[in-house]
Design a protein around this motif. Sequence first.
Motif, PDB file in Angstrom:
ATOM      1  N   VAL A 225       0.824  -1.210   0.000  1.00 54.59           N
ATOM      2  CA  VAL A 225       0.000   0.000   0.000  1.00 54.59           C
ATOM      3  C   VAL A 225       0.857   1.259   0.000  1.00 54.59           C
ATOM      4  N   ASP A 226       1.888   1.281   0.859  1.00 57.15           N
ATOM      5  CA  ASP A 226       2.699   2.496   0.986  1.00 57.15           C
ATOM      6  C   ASP A 226       3.508   2.766  -0.272  1.00 57.15           C
ATOM      7  N   HIS A 227       3.951   1.695  -0.950  1.00 55.55           N
ATOM      8  CA  HIS A 227       4.752   1.873  -2.151  1.00 55.55           C
ATOM      9  C   HIS A 227       3.921   2.329  -3.349  1.00 55.55           C
ATOM     10  N   SER A 228       2.602   2.228  -3.253  1.00 56.69           N
ATOM     11  CA  SER A 228       1.750   2.507  -4.405  1.00 56.69           C
ATOM     12  C   SER A 228       1.021   3.842  -4.302  1.00 56.69           C
ATOM     13  N   SER A 229       1.212   4.567  -3.231  1.00 55.80           N
ATOM     14  CA  SER A 229       0.524   5.836  -3.065  1.00 55.80           C
ATOM     15  C   SER A 229       1.226   6.943  -3.862  1.00 55.80           C
ATOM     16  N   PRO A 230       0.550   8.076  -4.098  1.00 57.51           N
ATOM     17  CA  PRO A 230       1.178   9.165  -4.852  1.00 57.51           C
ATOM     18  C   PRO A 230       2.486   9.624  -4.215  1.00 57.51           C
ATOM     19  N   GLY A 231       3.520   9.754  -5.014  1.00 55.67           N
ATOM     20  CA  GLY A 231       4.817  10.174  -4.516  1.00 55.67           C
ATOM     21  C   GLY A 231       5.604   9.064  -3.847  1.00 55.67           C
ATOM     22  N   SER A 232       5.078   7.833  -3.917  1.00 56.33           N
ATOM     23  CA  SER A 232       5.744   6.713  -3.263  1.00 56.33           C
ATOM     24  C   SER A 232       6.909   6.219  -4.110  1.00 56.33           C
ATOM     25  N   SER A 233       7.665   5.285  -3.532  1.00 58.10           N
ATOM     26  CA  SER A 233       8.846   4.771  -4.216  1.00 58.10           C
ATOM     27  C   SER A 233       8.493   4.046  -5.511  1.00 58.10           C
ATOM     28  N   PHE A 234       7.335   3.398  -5.583  1.00 62.36           N
ATOM     29  CA  PHE A 234       6.967   2.698  -6.823  1.00 62.36           C
ATOM     30  C   PHE A 234       6.652   3.708  -7.926  1.00 62.36           C
ATOM     31  N   GLN A 235       5.909   4.756  -7.565  1.00 60.78           N
ATOM     32  CA  GLN A 235       5.560   5.769  -8.568  1.00 60.78           C
ATOM     33  C   GLN A 235       6.798   6.539  -9.015  1.00 60.78           C
ATOM     34  N   VAL A 236       7.613   6.958  -8.073  1.00 60.63           N
ATOM     35  CA  VAL A 236       8.825   7.695  -8.419  1.00 60.63           C
ATOM     36  C   VAL A 236       9.779   6.796  -9.191  1.00 60.63           C
ATOM     37  N   GLY A 237       9.868   5.538  -8.757  1.00 59.04           N
ATOM     38  CA  GLY A 237      10.744   4.596  -9.441  1.00 59.04           C
ATOM     39  C   GLY A 237      10.367   4.391 -10.888  1.00 59.04           C
ATOM     40  N   GLY A 238       9.076   4.528 -11.181  1.00 60.12           N
ATOM     41  CA  GLY A 238       8.636   4.383 -12.560  1.00 60.12           C
ATOM     42  C   GLY A 238       9.238   5.424 -13.486  1.00 60.12           C
ATOM     43  N   GLN A 239       9.630   6.585 -12.929  1.00 57.01           N
ATOM     44  CA  GLN A 239      10.301   7.614 -13.718  1.00 57.01           C
ATOM     45  C   GLN A 239      11.823   7.439 -13.696  1.00 57.01           C
ATOM     46  N   ILE A 240      12.344   7.070 -12.525  1.00 52.36           N
ATOM     47  CA  ILE A 240      13.794   6.943 -12.397  1.00 52.36           C
ATOM     48  C   ILE A 240      14.337   5.752 -13.177  1.00 52.36           C
ATOM     49  N   VAL A 241      13.523   4.693 -13.324  1.00 53.74           N
ATOM     50  CA  VAL A 241      14.019   3.487 -13.998  1.00 53.74           C
ATOM     51  C   VAL A 241      14.482   3.779 -15.420  1.00 53.74           C
ATOM     52  N   GLY A 242      13.882   4.795 -16.058  1.00 48.53           N
ATOM     53  CA  GLY A 242      14.286   5.151 -17.412  1.00 48.53           C
ATOM     54  C   GLY A 242      15.719   5.662 -17.483  1.00 48.53           C
ATOM     55  N   ILE A 243      16.198   6.266 -16.425  1.00 56.90           N
ATOM     56  CA  ILE A 243      17.581   6.753 -16.390  1.00 56.90           C
ATOM     57  C   ILE A 243      18.556   5.582 -16.515  1.00 56.90           C
ATOM     58  N   PHE A 244      18.125   4.398 -16.038  1.00 57.67           N
ATOM     59  CA  PHE A 244      18.962   3.203 -16.119  1.00 57.67           C
ATOM     60  C   PHE A 244      18.651   2.359 -17.358  1.00 57.67           C
ATOM     61  N   GLY A 245      17.813   2.896 -18.243  1.00 54.29           N
ATOM     62  CA  GLY A 245      17.493   2.180 -19.471  1.00 54.29           C
ATOM     63  C   GLY A 245      16.516   1.044 -19.298  1.00 54.29           C
ATOM     64  N   GLY A 246      15.746   1.069 -18.215  1.00 52.83           N
ATOM     65  CA  GLY A 246      14.806  -0.015 -17.964  1.00 52.83           C
ATOM     66  C   GLY A 246      13.367   0.445 -17.983  1.00 52.83           C
TER      67      GLY A 246
END
Length: 594
Positions: free
Chosen positions: A294-315
Amino acid sequence: MPIVAQSTETTDWVSRFADEVIEESERRAGGKATSLAAAPPVVVASGLSPSGPIHLGNLREVMTPHLVADEIRRRGYRVRHLISWDDYDRYRKVPAGVPGVDESWADHIGKPLTSVPAPKGSPHPNWAEHFKSAMIEALAELGVEFDGISQTEQYTSGVYREQILHAMRHRGDIDAILDQYRTKKAPARKQQQKPLDEAELEAAEGSGAAAEDDGSSGSAGYFPYKPYCGNCEKDFTTVTAYDDDSTELGYVCDSCGFSETVRLNEFNRGKLVWKVDWPMRWAYEGVVFEPSGVDHSSPGSSFQVGGQIVGIFGGKQPIGPMYAFVGISGMAKMSSSKGGVPTPADALKIMEPQLLRWLYARRRPNQSFKISFDQEIQRLYDEWDKLDAKVAGDAGSGGGSALPADVAAHSRAVRTAGGELPRTPRPLPYRTLASVADITAGHQDQALRILGELDPDNPIGSLDEARPRFDKAEAWINTHVPADQRTIVRDEPDAELLKSLDETSQHSLRLLLDGLADHWSLDGLTHLVYGVPKVQAGFSADATPKELPPEIKTAQRTFFALLYHLLVGRDTGPRLPTLLLAVGQDRVRALLGE
């Protein structure tokens, strides 16, 4: 041409996710494989932090991808289920209620979990291994196939060195993404109908997913990397300088005052901060499916933010559901920090792995459910046995009585792609086994005698036929039933009560005693004890409830209470047919005044 493999079970949530994962995996692979053997492995992932007892809420983080991975294997695909042990996370606090741990463990706060001593008396080399080991054993019993990855080994061996250097080169891009959320005021949390699962909250805290763990920001700028101190081993450090060309990094420890300058291209004593670490791993491992709490899926959470950061690593960000609360009946919500939380190992002491797998398989990930350690476990077992019998009956008759989704959940509970899980040869009712274990109090010969009399036409010849279910029921009685609720059979008849009985009560006991010899089996005694009040009222012992007036139920309750008082000195107890068998015919006759 993309590969298409048909599922034999298309009615449950597992199959639907498997369809999506296969489709996404093929899309990422460009649809180039022409056979299942040539297709790259489908990668699903879980992450567990051994910061304390890994409990039944955390187990959902594993069972959700396991069930999906297993369905994909059933279709002929190769699958890797990664369990990332976040054992290089910082030790945040001393969990309550952990045996062998005292306040001195607070001295280790800030160190990697693998640098913290194991609890006193543990055979394991450190804190992380102590809690990992119990989970690994439980997963083996549950039939969960996985590849374990120690993040301590990954970081300290330099496996992620290029990813770390890449993150440092792109720290401005990462900072810009994170800044989108830092500048937004966090919305007030709405009142939950049910409490958030502490499993997810603890996982977040244990993984460093707290809001402040975005990295170091200061006069030297933003840095997504946190070194562990070369002197005290703690992560109370601040990066003071970094040079992209030479990779020289300077830091100071705010705890002990130690400072040094290192070359990051050869330095392995630190890690990326959580909100950067997680998406880096998605890209590095090629993860296609990973659920989040639940906590990872809320707005501004690590899952949501990670969805943008993962592109920096080509994933790409994995697909995967948010999973919901797992509770324990009769207990408050689970929290590793509060101590005393039931773990998978605790559950497997009192229930067979098939039942535990079924509890996770039959509910969609976003549905909360409870795992029973109280009397409710008996009802759950009744429900499971009823489903098991339906599925077995359908297999012999061509099917039809069990709903398709229930059949699918049952299949996922009893077997994996590798085969069936070991099961009890003679799965007698759990409540019956619990009653026998309660009454016999560890006397195996007495337990065997009683179980052998349950079905005289097909008697059980050895307790091994009833294991491991009998052992699970015995463990439940011994560890989860309060002493004042245990059954203690009278040593002597209650002469005063017997003397005070009216003519009707005396007649009911005589009808029972006269029928004991001819009805000495579980089914026979069930028919007898329910039949006595019917016969006394002038009805046939075989009369159905529809044929009887409502007052018969009252008469039965009165009769049952009398028997309980005469046998165990209480108003209630184990089911009377089981209790009578357990006490034995001669002793029953003596206690009932014959």
